[in-house]
Design a protein around this motif. Structure first.
Motif, PDB file in Angstrom:
ATOM      1  N   LEU A 241       0.946  -1.273   0.098  1.00  0.00           N
ATOM      2  CA  LEU A 241      -0.211   0.111  -0.069  1.00  0.00           C
ATOM      3  C   LEU A 241       0.903   1.318  -0.048  1.00  0.00           C
ATOM      4  CD1 LEU A 241      -3.296   0.743   2.019  1.00  0.00           C
ATOM      5  CD2 LEU A 241      -1.229   2.192   2.246  1.00  0.00           C
ATOM      6  N   VAL A 242       0.503   2.145  -0.923  1.00  0.00           N
ATOM      7  CA  VAL A 242       1.331   3.308  -0.939  1.00  0.00           C
ATOM      8  C   VAL A 242       0.622   4.561  -0.224  1.00  0.00           C
ATOM      9  CG1 VAL A 242       0.533   4.166  -3.265  1.00  0.00           C
ATOM     10  CG2 VAL A 242       2.646   4.963  -2.281  1.00  0.00           C
ATOM     11  N   SER A 243       1.355   5.335   0.729  1.00  0.00           N
ATOM     12  CA  SER A 243       0.545   6.298   1.534  1.00  0.00           C
ATOM     13  C   SER A 243       1.418   7.607   1.412  1.00  0.00           C
ATOM     14  CB  SER A 243       0.761   5.806   3.022  1.00  0.00           C
ATOM     15  OG  SER A 243       0.131   6.796   3.751  1.00  0.00           O
ATOM     16  N   GLY A 244       0.738   8.647   1.555  1.00  0.00           N
ATOM     17  CA  GLY A 244       1.442   9.993   1.186  1.00  0.00           C
ATOM     18  C   GLY A 244       0.288  10.995   0.941  1.00  0.00           C
ATOM     19  N   GLY A 245       0.840  12.132   0.189  1.00  0.00           N
ATOM     20  CA  GLY A 245      -0.146  13.400   0.082  1.00  0.00           C
ATOM     21  C   GLY A 245      -0.412  13.422  -1.426  1.00  0.00           C
ATOM     22  N   MET A 246       0.253  14.432  -1.907  1.00  0.00           N
ATOM     23  CA  MET A 246      -0.057  14.646  -3.228  1.00  0.00           C
ATOM     24  C   MET A 246       1.209  13.955  -4.156  1.00  0.00           C
ATOM     25  SD  MET A 246      -2.293  17.223  -3.350  1.00  0.00           S
ATOM     26  CE  MET A 246      -2.187  17.504  -5.057  1.00  0.00           C
ATOM     27  N   TRP A 247       0.433  13.475  -5.224  1.00  0.00           N
ATOM     28  CA  TRP A 247       1.480  12.706  -6.079  1.00  0.00           C
ATOM     29  C   TRP A 247       1.215  13.039  -7.665  1.00  0.00           C
ATOM     30  CZ3 TRP A 247       6.375  11.790  -5.833  1.00  0.00           C
ATOM     31  CH2 TRP A 247       6.826  11.497  -7.070  1.00  0.00           C
ATOM     32  N   ASP A 248       1.880  13.417  -8.370  1.00  0.00           N
ATOM     33  CA  ASP A 248       1.554  13.661  -9.634  1.00  0.00           C
ATOM     34  C   ASP A 248       2.442  13.088 -10.842  1.00  0.00           C
ATOM     35  OD1 ASP A 248      -0.787  15.109  -9.250  1.00  0.00           O
ATOM     36  OD2 ASP A 248      -0.041  17.153  -9.747  1.00  0.00           O
ATOM     37  N   ASN A 249       2.661  11.795 -10.704  1.00  0.00           N
ATOM     38  CA  ASN A 249       3.309  11.191 -11.832  1.00  0.00           C
ATOM     39  C   ASN A 249       3.259   9.802 -11.871  1.00  0.00           C
ATOM     40  OD1 ASN A 249       5.021  10.457 -13.821  1.00  0.00           O
ATOM     41  ND2 ASN A 249       6.791  11.754 -13.159  1.00  0.00           N
ATOM     42  N   TRP A 250       2.676   9.363 -12.680  1.00  0.00           N
ATOM     43  CA  TRP A 250       2.245   7.759 -12.773  1.00  0.00           C
ATOM     44  C   TRP A 250       3.166   7.137 -13.225  1.00  0.00           C
ATOM     45  CZ3 TRP A 250       1.148  11.117 -16.937  1.00  0.00           C
ATOM     46  CH2 TRP A 250       1.687  10.650 -18.189  1.00  0.00           C
ATOM     47  N   GLU A 251       4.289   7.892 -13.994  1.00  0.00           N
ATOM     48  CA  GLU A 251       5.582   6.872 -14.289  1.00  0.00           C
ATOM     49  C   GLU A 251       6.322   6.244 -12.956  1.00  0.00           C
ATOM     50  OE1 GLU A 251       7.743   9.537 -17.136  1.00  0.00           O
ATOM     51  OE2 GLU A 251       6.305   9.605 -18.293  1.00  0.00           O
ATOM     52  N   LEU A 252       6.041   6.943 -12.040  1.00  0.00           N
ATOM     53  CA  LEU A 252       6.757   6.436 -10.587  1.00  0.00           C
ATOM     54  C   LEU A 252       6.171   4.799 -10.493  1.00  0.00           C
ATOM     55  CD1 LEU A 252       8.000   6.703  -8.099  1.00  0.00           C
ATOM     56  CD2 LEU A 252       6.267   7.333  -6.949  1.00  0.00           C
ATOM     57  N   PHE A 253       4.865   4.794 -10.758  1.00  0.00           N
ATOM     58  CA  PHE A 253       4.177   3.361 -10.789  1.00  0.00           C
ATOM     59  C   PHE A 253       4.661   2.368 -11.722  1.00  0.00           C
ATOM     60  CE2 PHE A 253       1.967   6.614  -8.167  1.00  0.00           C
ATOM     61  CZ  PHE A 253       1.969   6.198  -6.981  1.00  0.00           C
ATOM     62  N   ASP A 254       5.142   2.974 -12.934  1.00  0.00           N
ATOM     63  CA  ASP A 254       5.133   2.162 -14.036  1.00  0.00           C
ATOM     64  C   ASP A 254       6.522   1.241 -14.064  1.00  0.00           C
ATOM     65  OD1 ASP A 254       4.510   0.989 -16.406  1.00  0.00           O
ATOM     66  OD2 ASP A 254       4.968   2.897 -17.641  1.00  0.00           O
ATOM     67  N   ILE A 255       6.667   0.607 -12.988  1.00  0.00           N
ATOM     68  CA  ILE A 255       8.023  -0.150 -12.820  1.00  0.00           C
ATOM     69  C   ILE A 255       7.351  -1.625 -12.185  1.00  0.00           C
ATOM     70  CG2 ILE A 255       9.801   1.425 -12.803  1.00  0.00           C
ATOM     71  CD1 ILE A 255       9.442   1.426  -9.903  1.00  0.00           C
ATOM     72  N   PRO A 256       8.198  -2.462 -12.675  1.00  0.00           N
ATOM     73  CA  PRO A 256       7.607  -3.939 -12.293  1.00  0.00           C
ATOM     74  C   PRO A 256       7.638  -4.149 -10.408  1.00  0.00           C
ATOM     75  CG  PRO A 256       9.430  -3.899 -13.593  1.00  0.00           C
ATOM     76  CD  PRO A 256       9.256  -2.872 -13.506  1.00  0.00           C
ATOM     77  N   GLU A 257       8.776  -3.218  -9.693  1.00  0.00           N
ATOM     78  CA  GLU A 257       8.607  -3.188  -8.462  1.00  0.00           C
ATOM     79  C   GLU A 257       7.425  -2.869  -7.832  1.00  0.00           C
ATOM     80  OE1 GLU A 257      10.923  -1.967 -10.379  1.00  0.00           O
ATOM     81  OE2 GLU A 257      12.593  -3.158  -9.991  1.00  0.00           O
TER      82      GLU A 257
END
Lengths: 378, 421
Positions: A241-257
């Protein structure tokens, strides 16, 4: 496998729109109601929609012509990295497609000061400062009701807002949007959709007019979906589960990890669709529902809602580990980190803290740390 | 540095010792082991919090921010910040907050508050009072303090002011909170608020602020009777003890001495005054005297600053005490727009006949600092007074490079000289 194929097509389409975000704004300006930009999820989108305005979230997606660091003429380098990116983008064309911009002031110091700077740099642009109260008691409700009335008056006077005001209908539309997103979130939780696609959908949902979004996605996900379909082998990867505030870049999640990412606790993720507002024309009732929403990292969390909500999410999604995503120079994120860590430690839940900025310049390091964390969880 | 370079070139005020003594007694009282038996309690409060209500209820107010300044001046704040960081607090957050958390979490003794303070650190609070009129950071800071100490927290929520016309519903929200504040304190102290006493305390506050403002106004004289370091030390009572008669007496003493300096044309520095600069922001506490003394050696004096000026905001009496207090506590420098800052800096720079402006860009205080680059440009456009930004921090010495800072200041002084010729 048909659903998987459709998911891939969906992902490609969403990616196309999001990578052409600025062109999309220009197109939407011609096709939709007058657009009003906003930054945080503390915004009465239903009210704006009720005035036949189209609320559009301003993202930190890099404008192709943006000159990195242009912001330094106006603010310092230790401003929140998300807002610095937004200011760099704004300096390209000042978001000229928008009729106006609403700042949620009183949220964090960076946004507060950037709103001041913005109004000087883009003096010709119509802006409004909306301040949510820190508290949620009766006095705060009365105050917020007046703030909302002011914004209605401002929008009608300056932003081409319609006086033919149908709040119930707009709340219903946004409730439907949130319901759709909740259904898609369930797919992510079941491992049937990668979080990166969901993140793209979340961004897309804040760009498209709500009617269009609900129209396109009303039957999504398909009800005859086969529960056995999975995009990843869920037995081999830990559930994150990822927790945080603002996040504006889907590319961060576009990795197999991130393949094991099954849920989020982000401002424009779960906290932006985990509620249903009372469908009413009464401003007072609307305000009451707004004040019941889960607390944001920027706010004073009077009732420890954030931690409770996080705990519920962890249980609901059977999470093995939590990734605390903090944005460089974001004070609220940094402050929240300490109580969240204590909470997770006291509940014996493993966590990893990743600090980055929307340009994810340290992506290599993030991947290594994520991979190591996942290995430890197995 | 050679001993010649370190030579002291500023004049000490005698009344500074009275202020120090008063502060020492104030902190000494807070460590009184029988305080609770005497029906008193301790509250930690933000620097912009409505303190008069506490004084009227026999609650001793203590200021973690002031503690931060004390620890900074004692050059102990970086160590305490590192303690906080070792407990998970980011190096990017407010250094006052880190100093405060460090003092609570430190395995070693926290910084003593005065020469007669044996234990060190602020006395443990019974309650917390937080006003977000100075920044949003305090909300998160105090929320964490409430979790650490498991004590009640009252928040005075002050939405930022867009302009001088405060909407009536803002005032209503603020005034209602003043009533809620009284109820909160009554509950904590198990007694009713005596409105007569509260009125007296506010009168003391008003008198203290008026005297403080008069003291600051004397800085217009040439040579300047007070330098930054003097004011930063003298401001302590108007921040923490402004509702008391002792502070009024204290400031009468200070005022007399400063007025005498003006009458005698005696400056704060012992060398000829060559450059009058305005200081914007919180000082570099860990380097306070060295910094201003080094510049004083070049004939640089700071007759005015925005930080101590922030406590010169008094309240207008309308006959409704709670409403007046609510408006005053909302109408605070940091709760206003950047345009207000630009206007105020421009006005002060002119009024105090400044040749230049030094903007202290502090990475750990975003509310005070962000926007200084555009402020500098606009103030110079308005006043024709040049300015420069120096990077540093109020409490974290790791964010400060003296060489770089002095180079920038030298460049500003050269520019001023060039413009004169």
């Amino acid at each position: 496998m048909s659903f998987n194929i459709r998911s891939n097509i969906l992902s490609s389409s969403l990616e196309y729109y999001l990578t052409h975000y600025y062109e999309a704004l220009t197109e939407l300006q011609q096709l939709s109601n007058p657009m009003v930009g906003y930054f945080t999820n503390k915004i009465p989108v239903e009210l704006l929609d009720a005035m036949k305005l189209h609320p559009v979230r301003i993202f930190a997606f890099k404008h192709p012509q943006a000159q990195q660091g242009a912001y330094e003429r106006y603010i310092q380098t230790f401003a929140c990295s998300w807002l610095r990116g937004i200011l760099d983008n704004g300096l390209v064309n000042g978001y000229k497609d928008l009729e106006g911009i609403i700042f949620s002031t009183g949220t964090c110091d960076s946004l507060q000061n950037v709103s001041d700077v913005w109004q000087k740099v883009f003096a010709a642009q119509l802006t409004y400062n909306l301040t949510f109260p820190i508290k949620s008691n009766k006095a705060a409700g009365t105050y917020l009701e007046n703030e909302f009335k002011q914004i209605v008056s401002f929008a009608q006077k300056h932003l081409k807002g319609s006086s033919d005001f149908k709040l119930t209908e707009s709340i219903r539309k946004y409730n439907l949007k949130r319901k759709i997103l909740q259904k898609v979130a369930n797919l992510v939780s079941k491992g049937q959709l990668l979080y990166v696609t969901f993140a793209q959908l979340l961004y897309f949902s804040d760009l498209l007019p709500v009617d269009k979004f609900t129209q396109i996605f009303k039957d999504f996900p398909p009800t005859n979906n086969d529960d056995s379909i999975s995009v990843t082998n869920q037995d081999e990867i830990p559930r994150l589960l990822v927790s945080g505030g603002m996040w504006d870049n889907w590319e961060l999640f576009d990795i197999p990890e991130w393949n094991g990412l099954v849920a989020d606790d982000l401002s424009f993720g779960h906290r932006n669709f985990n509620y249903t507002l009372a469908e009413t024309d009464s401003m007072k009732s609307y305000v009451e529902s707004q004040l019941k929403r889960t607390s944001e990292p920027t706010a004073y969390d009077e009732k420890n809602q954030r931690l409770e909500s996080l705990g519920e999410q962890i249980k609901e999604h059977d999470v093995n580990g939590v990734v605390l995503l903090t944005m460089k120079f974001c004070d609220p994120d940094a402050f929240e980190l300490v109580p969240i860590r204590k909470y997770l430690e006291s509940h014996d839940i493993s966590y990893l803290n990743l600090e980055t900025s929307p340009d994810i310049s340290n992506v290599g390091q993030l991947r290594t740390r994520l991979a190591a964390f996942s290995e430890l969880l197995l | 540095m050679t001993s010649v370079e370190k030579q002291r070139v500023y004049r000490r005020l005698n009344s500074t010792q009275s202020v120090k003594n008063s502060q020492a007694m104030y902190y000494f009282q807070s460590k009184n082991p029988y305080l609770h038996d005497e029906g008193k309690k301790i509250a930690w409060i933000t620097s912009g919090g409505p303190v008069e209500f506490l004084v009227a209820m026999d609650i001793l107010p203590l200021y973690p921010e002031q503690y931060g300044a004390i620890a900074g001046s004692a050059k102990d704040s970086t160590r305490l910040s590192q303690v906080a960081e070792s407990h998970g607090y980011s190096q990017d957050i407010c250094a006052y907050a880190r100093t405060s958390f460090g003092s609570i979490l430190s395995p070693d003794s926290p910084t003593p508050l005065s020469e007669i303070d044996g234990i060190g650190g602020l006395a443990t609070p019974d309650m917390l009072i937080c006003g977000n009129n100075i920044c949003g950071t305090v909300l998160k800071w105090y929320q964490d303090l409430a979790r650490i100490y498991k004590i009640p927290l009252f928040i005075f929520d002050t939405p930022p002011l867009i302009d001088d016309n405060i909407p009536s519903y803002y005032i209503e929200y603020l005034t209602t909170q003043m009533n809620e504040y009284i109820s909160f304190l009554e509950q904590q102290m198990n007694k009713k608020m005596d409105m007569g006493v509260l009125t007296e305390v506010f009168q003391n506050s008003k008198n203290s602020i008026e005297l403080w403002t008069k003291i600051l106004d004397l800085g217009q004289a040439i040579p300047a009777p007070l330098n930054c370091a003097d004011r930063f030390l003298l401001m302590a009572p108007v921040v923490s003890q402004r509702g008391t008669t002792e502070t009024v007496s204290l400031y009468e003493e200070v005022y007399q001495e400063v007025q005498t300096r003006v009458d005698d044309e005696e400056g704060a520095i012992t060398v000829p005054e060559r450059f009058r600069l305005l200081w914007d922001n919180i000082p570099i506490w860990f380097n306070l005297y060295d910094f201003y003394n080094t510049l004083a050696q070049k004939g640089v004096v700071f007759p005015v600053d925005t930080y101590t000026n922030a406590w010169s905001q008094n309240f207008q009496e309308s006959g409704d005490l709670l409403k007046d207090a609510a408006v005053m506590y909302s109408n605070i420098y940091l709760n206003k727009t950047l345009q207000h800052k630009i206007d105020l800096i421009s006005t002060l720079a002119k009024k105090y006949k400044c040749d230049g402006i030094l903007y202290h860009s502090m990475r750990s205080c975003k509310r005070y600092s962000l926007g200084q680059p555009i402020t500098r440009v606009e103030v110079t456009e308005k006043t024709n007074i040049p300015g420069t930004l120096i990077e540093g921090d109020m409490n974290d010495s790791r964010a400060y490079s003296e060489g770089q800072v002095m180079t920038r200041i030298d460049a500003l002084l050269e520019l001023i000289e060039t413009q004169r010729n």
